[in-house]
Design a protein around this motif. Structure first.
Motif, short mmCIF file in Angstrom:
data_model
loop_
_atom_site.label_atom_id
_atom_site.label_comp_id
_atom_site.label_asym_id
_atom_site.label_seq_id
_atom_site.Cartn_x
_atom_site.Cartn_y
_atom_site.Cartn_z
N LEU A 434 0.84 -1.21 0.00
CA LEU A 434 0.00 0.00 0.00
C LEU A 434 0.87 1.26 0.00
N ALA A 435 1.95 1.24 0.77
CA ALA A 435 2.84 2.40 0.81
C ALA A 435 3.49 2.61 -0.55
N MET A 436 3.82 1.52 -1.24
CA MET A 436 4.43 1.65 -2.57
C MET A 436 3.44 2.27 -3.56
N TYR A 437 2.19 1.83 -3.52
CA TYR A 437 1.19 2.43 -4.42
C TYR A 437 0.95 3.90 -4.07
N ARG A 438 1.04 4.21 -2.80
CA ARG A 438 0.91 5.62 -2.38
C ARG A 438 2.07 6.43 -2.98
N ALA A 439 3.29 5.87 -2.96
CA ALA A 439 4.44 6.57 -3.54
C ALA A 439 4.25 6.76 -5.03
N LYS A 440 3.73 5.77 -5.74
CA LYS A 440 3.50 5.90 -7.18
C LYS A 440 2.49 6.98 -7.49
N SER A 441 1.48 7.12 -6.63
CA SER A 441 0.45 8.13 -6.88
C SER A 441 0.98 9.54 -6.66
N LEU A 442 2.06 9.66 -5.89
CA LEU A 442 2.62 10.99 -5.61
C LEU A 442 3.66 11.42 -6.63
N GLY A 443 4.12 10.51 -7.47
CA GLY A 443 5.13 10.87 -8.46
C GLY A 443 6.17 9.79 -8.58
N ARG A 444 7.15 10.02 -9.44
CA ARG A 444 8.18 9.04 -9.71
C ARG A 444 9.40 9.23 -8.81
N ASN A 445 10.16 8.16 -8.65
CA ASN A 445 11.44 8.20 -7.95
C ASN A 445 11.30 8.76 -6.53
N THR A 446 10.40 8.14 -5.78
CA THR A 446 10.16 8.61 -4.41
C THR A 446 9.85 7.41 -3.53
N PHE A 447 9.77 7.64 -2.23
CA PHE A 447 9.42 6.56 -1.30
C PHE A 447 8.43 7.10 -0.29
N GLU A 448 7.63 6.17 0.28
CA GLU A 448 6.63 6.52 1.28
C GLU A 448 6.64 5.46 2.37
N PHE A 449 6.47 5.91 3.61
CA PHE A 449 6.27 4.99 4.74
C PHE A 449 4.78 4.69 4.89
N PHE A 450 4.50 3.51 5.39
CA PHE A 450 3.11 3.17 5.71
C PHE A 450 2.64 4.05 6.86
N THR A 451 1.40 4.57 6.77
CA THR A 451 0.85 5.49 7.77
C THR A 451 -0.46 4.94 8.32
N PRO A 452 -0.94 5.49 9.45
CA PRO A 452 -2.24 5.05 9.97
C PRO A 452 -3.37 5.24 8.96
N GLU A 453 -3.28 6.31 8.16
CA GLU A 453 -4.31 6.51 7.14
C GLU A 453 -4.33 5.35 6.15
N LEU A 454 -3.13 4.97 5.71
CA LEU A 454 -3.06 3.82 4.81
C LEU A 454 -3.51 2.55 5.52
N ASN A 455 -3.25 2.47 6.82
CA ASN A 455 -3.68 1.31 7.57
C ASN A 455 -5.20 1.20 7.59
N ALA A 456 -5.85 2.37 7.77
CA ALA A 456 -7.32 2.36 7.75
C ALA A 456 -7.82 1.92 6.38
N ARG A 457 -7.18 2.41 5.34
CA ARG A 457 -7.57 2.00 3.99
C ARG A 457 -7.30 0.51 3.78
N ALA A 458 -6.19 0.03 4.35
CA ALA A 458 -5.88 -1.39 4.21
C ALA A 458 -6.92 -2.24 4.92
N GLN A 459 -7.33 -1.79 6.13
CA GLN A 459 -8.36 -2.54 6.84
C GLN A 459 -9.66 -2.56 6.06
N ALA A 460 -9.98 -1.41 5.49
CA ALA A 460 -11.22 -1.34 4.70
C ALA A 460 -11.13 -2.26 3.49
N SER A 461 -9.94 -2.27 2.85
CA SER A 461 -9.76 -3.15 1.69
C SER A 461 -9.90 -4.61 2.09
N MET A 462 -9.32 -4.96 3.24
CA MET A 462 -9.41 -6.35 3.68
C MET A 462 -10.86 -6.74 3.98
#
Length: 585
Positions: A434-462
């Protein structure tokens, strides 16, 4: 023939000859014909075939030519007396063991008796000859000769059997060891010597504990080994995977069986087979099961195994672990413009750059396509993970020189931390993804840490994924059919099948559940059901005449379904099952 004398006489003669051939031969030696006649008359019913010789030389010729069981030898003969004949017999390997009875006169030949024993005579017959004594002694010696021949026959048979079994043991591809009750080696076949790199004098007499430490052995005492316990209880022991020590210091993996030999005080036999090639093959298969064939990195299965071990170590040590999901930028463009061969070279180069940029103990894997993962454990702080991510981005952003082309790519990295973000491997992988897809949505050649917001989205996805699976099992999915009209004539020209999900608390929009189906792979299973239902319904309308034959049904497919090699066979099978013309789909 038919009772005529000529043939019956021949047959009778043949029968007599065969009988004589089967009888033991006794050689009568005397230079006086009347003495030979007397001996022949006395021994005619003794059950032996009687041969005669009138001199010492004739006797020796007969002895060298015939199989003789007993010799009756006159002492006093011209030219060559009995002593000389006996000396010649004892000097010849063929005749030296033939028992010989001397015939001599008692009154004047007492010294000759002593000389005869000294030269090897077994007994004497005194003249004048007693018929009863002569027959008795001859029959005794003939019986001894029969016993001797039978013993030789049995010995020859045993020797042949021994050679046969020894040849089997020597030709066997398994090592065979014979052990005494105290665990010492007293037999080893050539295969055992070869497999154990041992010379016979090294192995024979050695304690088996010098070759292999048996399982569950307490100390170096043979009586404490499992081999001894099984031998003592008269049971066979089988070990499918154990080790023996070779005489050159190397270890040999073997499958081994040990069985007690008959007899309470006898030892045991050990048969072992070299399984080093089998072990090597198993290791190769294990490596293939966890290794990516293109890059030599771990594959998804290998990553999960490694990640589970790293999580356990981090939980024990209390230190952080970072999982990186890496997705290459512009890799699809390289494949499309330069071909898959060049794309494979780029992937290999990426693997090489990741190895060069990371520590030897860091775990690197390729999940498939252009997705890579890295496990960094033993982190002192979270900031160190960010430093590693920047280093990897810089490493991967440098151009790749491939076949006179300079190819540029970059990467997006998603990072999940243990135990900060997740406490198990599956959740950790999902969080990094999920953090990797978040990084792709923000642009190229970047990195993102997993966040509580992404965690909530992950729980919803699950939860949504679970709902999709349950809804499919509970028949909550259905098809709506949207007609397509010819705007000029207002005639229906087609229908489109649309997937709908109706739950007890309302309808879920397709733009919510279809992307998740594609992400989780459920789209293949649901897509096949959609095809089946639409084709079945269109066939029903064809049979009822509710729709014209020029009106096809349209079914939407996901791009992921086109990546499934079973798509075309599945469509053909469904059309054939429902007898729908392909033009109507």
């Amino acid at each position: 023939m038919n009772g005529h004398g000529t043939y019956s006489g021949v047959n009778a003669a043949n029968a007599v000859q065969c009988t004589q051939d089967r009888l033991q031969r006794v050689l009568l030696v005397d230079d006086h014909g009347e003495n030979l006649a007397v001996l022949d008359a006395i021994l005619s019913d003794c059950g032996a075939h009687l041969l005669q010789a009138r001199s010492g030389n004739e006797a020796l010729e007969t002895l060298y030519r015939e199989e003789i069981a007993l010799v009756l030898l006159d002492v006093n003969m011209p030219d060559m007396d009995g002593f000389e004949v006996l000396r010649a017999m004892r000097a010849n390997r063929r005749t030296r063991d033939i028992p010989t009875l001397f015939l001599t006169a008692y009154a004047r030949d007492e010294q000759e008796i002593v000389d005869g024993y000294r030269h090897g005579a077994v007994d004497f017959i005194l003249k004048p000859i007693s018929s009863a004594v002569l027959r008795g002694k001859v029959q005794q010696f003939l019986e001894l000769a029969r016993y001797k021949r039978e013993r030789e026959r049995v010995n020859d048979l045993l020797a042949a059997q021994k050679r046969y079994y020894e040849s089997m043991l020597n030709a066997a591809d398994e090592g065979v060891l014979g052990l005494s009750p105290d665990g010492r080696v007293h037999f080893a076949n050539p295969t055992a010597l070869r497999l154990l790199a041992a010379a016979p004098d090294q192995l024979l007499g050695a304690n088996f504990l010098e070759i292999g430490q048996p399982p569950s052995a307490n100390g170096a005492d043979w009586q404490n080994t499992v081999f001894y316990r099984y031998w003592k209880s008269r049971r066979a022991l089988r070990l499918t995977d154990t080790l023996l020590r070779r005489m050159d210091g190397e270890t040999l993996p073997v499958a081994l069986s040990c069985a007690p030999l008959p007899g309470a005080e006898s030892g045991s036999v050990i048969v072992f087979q070299d399984i080093s090639q089998q072990k090597k093959m198993e290791e190769q298969l294990r490596q293939q099961a966890v290794t990516d064939s293109l890059t030599g990195l771990l594959n998804r299965h290998g990553l999960k195994q490694a990640l589970a071990g790293c999580v356990q170590r981090s939980a024990r040590s209390g230190r952080h672990l970072a999982l990186f999901f890496i997705d290459l930028d512009h890799f699809k463009d390289i494949n499309d413009t330069q071909g898959h061969d060049v794309g494979d070279l780029v992937l290999k180069s990426v693997a090489g750059r990741l190895k060069a940029a990371l520590r030897a103990k860091d775990v690197i894997a390729r999940l498939g396509g252009d997705e890579f993962t890295v496990i960094i454990d033993d982190l002192e702080d979270v900031e160190h993970a960010a430093l590693v991510a920047r280093k990897l981005l810089n490493t991967l952003s440098a151009p790749f020189e491939m076949r006179n082309h300079s190819l540029s790519t970059g990467a997006c990295i998603g990072i999940a931390l243990f135990p900060d973000n997740c406490n198990d491997t599956d959740s950790l992988m999902l969080a990094a993804d999920l953090a990797m897809y978040r990084a792709k949505s923000l642009g190229r050649n970047t990195f993102e840490f997993f966040t509580p917001e992404l965690n909530a989205r992950a729980q919803a996805s699950m939860l949504l994924e679970q709902g999709i699976r349950q809804g499919f099992d509970n028949h909550e999915f259905s098809l709506d059919y949207q007609p397509q009209f010819d705007t000029a004539g207002q005639h229906i020209v087609g229908i489109e099948a649309l997937l709908r999900w109706r739950r007890h608390n309302g309808q879920v929009r397709p733009d919510v559940f279809i992307p998740l189906m594609e992400q989780t792979g459920l789209i293949n299973q649901v897509g096949e059901w959609v095809l089946e239902a639409a084709v079945k319904q269109r066939r029903a309308w064809q049979l009822s005449g509710q729709l014209p034959d020029h009106c096809p049904v349209a079914v939407n497919l996901s791009p992921r379904q086109f990546n499934n090699p079973q798509l075309a066979p599945t469509v053909a099978r469904i059309l054939e099952r429902h007898a729908l013309p392909p033009a109507l789909l």
